[in-house]
Design a protein around this motif. Sequence first.
Motif, short mmCIF file in Angstrom:
data_model
loop_
_atom_site.label_atom_id
_atom_site.label_comp_id
_atom_site.label_asym_id
_atom_site.label_seq_id
_atom_site.Cartn_x
_atom_site.Cartn_y
_atom_site.Cartn_z
N THR A 52 43.34 43.30 33.89
CA THR A 52 44.44 42.29 33.33
C THR A 52 44.66 41.34 34.33
O THR A 52 45.09 41.49 35.52
CB THR A 52 45.64 43.23 32.91
N VAL A 53 44.78 39.91 33.45
CA VAL A 53 45.26 38.79 34.74
C VAL A 53 46.80 39.25 34.91
O VAL A 53 47.60 39.04 34.27
CB VAL A 53 45.09 37.60 33.86
N GLU A 54 46.99 39.13 35.99
CA GLU A 54 48.47 39.27 36.71
C GLU A 54 49.02 38.11 37.00
O GLU A 54 50.16 37.78 36.85
CB GLU A 54 48.36 40.13 37.97
N GLU A 55 48.22 37.07 37.49
CA GLU A 55 48.61 35.85 37.66
C GLU A 55 47.42 34.73 37.68
O GLU A 55 46.52 35.15 38.19
CB GLU A 55 49.51 35.80 39.17
N HIS A 69 41.83 30.23 40.88
CA HIS A 69 41.82 31.76 40.89
C HIS A 69 42.85 32.49 40.41
O HIS A 69 43.66 32.02 39.85
CB HIS A 69 41.57 32.14 42.32
N LEU A 70 42.46 33.92 39.96
CA LEU A 70 43.23 34.72 39.35
C LEU A 70 43.55 35.95 40.15
O LEU A 70 42.93 36.51 41.19
CB LEU A 70 42.49 35.54 38.14
N LEU A 71 44.82 36.73 39.93
CA LEU A 71 45.10 38.04 40.53
C LEU A 71 44.73 38.89 39.46
O LEU A 71 45.50 38.65 38.46
CB LEU A 71 46.30 37.94 41.06
N LEU A 72 43.80 39.74 39.48
CA LEU A 72 43.56 40.70 38.63
C LEU A 72 43.74 42.17 38.84
O LEU A 72 43.52 42.63 39.89
CB LEU A 72 41.82 40.61 38.62
N LYS A 73 44.60 42.73 38.02
CA LYS A 73 44.99 44.01 37.88
C LYS A 73 43.86 45.15 37.62
O LYS A 73 43.57 45.00 36.52
CB LYS A 73 46.33 44.19 37.23
N THR A 74 43.60 45.98 38.28
CA THR A 74 42.42 46.97 38.04
C THR A 74 43.03 48.21 38.42
O THR A 74 42.90 48.80 39.56
CB THR A 74 41.18 46.57 38.75
N GLY A 75 43.82 49.00 37.51
CA GLY A 75 44.18 50.31 38.01
C GLY A 75 45.54 49.98 38.78
O GLY A 75 46.34 49.32 38.14
N THR A 76 45.42 50.64 39.69
CA THR A 76 46.57 50.41 40.85
C THR A 76 46.25 49.43 41.90
O THR A 76 47.18 49.05 42.66
CB THR A 76 46.98 51.73 41.71
N ASP A 77 45.08 48.85 41.71
CA ASP A 77 44.61 47.37 42.72
C ASP A 77 44.68 46.23 42.19
O ASP A 77 44.73 45.99 41.14
CB ASP A 77 43.33 47.70 43.05
N THR A 78 44.95 45.45 42.96
CA THR A 78 44.90 43.87 42.61
C THR A 78 44.11 43.26 43.61
O THR A 78 44.04 43.24 44.62
CB THR A 78 46.37 43.24 42.90
N ALA A 79 43.05 42.58 42.58
CA ALA A 79 42.13 41.76 43.37
C ALA A 79 42.42 40.05 43.16
O ALA A 79 42.86 39.60 42.63
CB ALA A 79 40.68 42.14 43.00
N ALA A 97 45.67 33.16 31.04
CA ALA A 97 46.96 33.40 30.73
C ALA A 97 47.31 34.75 31.56
O ALA A 97 46.43 35.86 31.40
CB ALA A 97 47.64 33.33 29.65
N LYS A 98 48.37 35.02 32.01
CA LYS A 98 48.86 36.30 32.40
C LYS A 98 48.76 37.32 31.19
O LYS A 98 49.02 36.90 29.96
CB LYS A 98 50.45 36.36 32.94
#
Length: 144
Positions: A52-55, A69-79, A97-98
């Motif tokens: 999920t796009v976090e930012e 670029h995006l901050l991508l939430k994958t489970g408990t990690d953010t990439a 979008a978030k």
Amino acid sequence: MGRSAESNWSRGFWKPIVPAVALLCSLSLVAQKGETSPPKYDVHSESKMKGTVEEVRLPPKGSEKEIAHLLLKTGTDTADVYLCPKAFLDDMGVSFAKGDEIAMTGSKVKNGEADLILAREVVKGTDTLVLRDDKGNPVWSWRR
């Protein structure tokens, strides 16, 4: 006669120093350029992920050639996922979008101390955005 001998000496003194200083300055510029070179896509570290796009991080107005670029939430990690220049996203008519759910293929790389992902392909809904070819070369590079 003392003056001409002195000026000959001083001219002879500077001859080897000027090229040495020029060489040092050029080496410094090359070293600085190397530090700011973008990270390279590594097909051996390629993986697929969903999240999920976090930012969404877009470059400031007037800097559309800089990378979005995006901050991508994958489970408990953010990439931290590097996409492409903002202008390329605009040309393709794509935006993020978030809260957007996406699937992507990308290469995990190091940029200094930071870990990031260079995206090759991003799927949002039924749309697929191809950012790099199968060897990791940017598809937008012809626009530079």
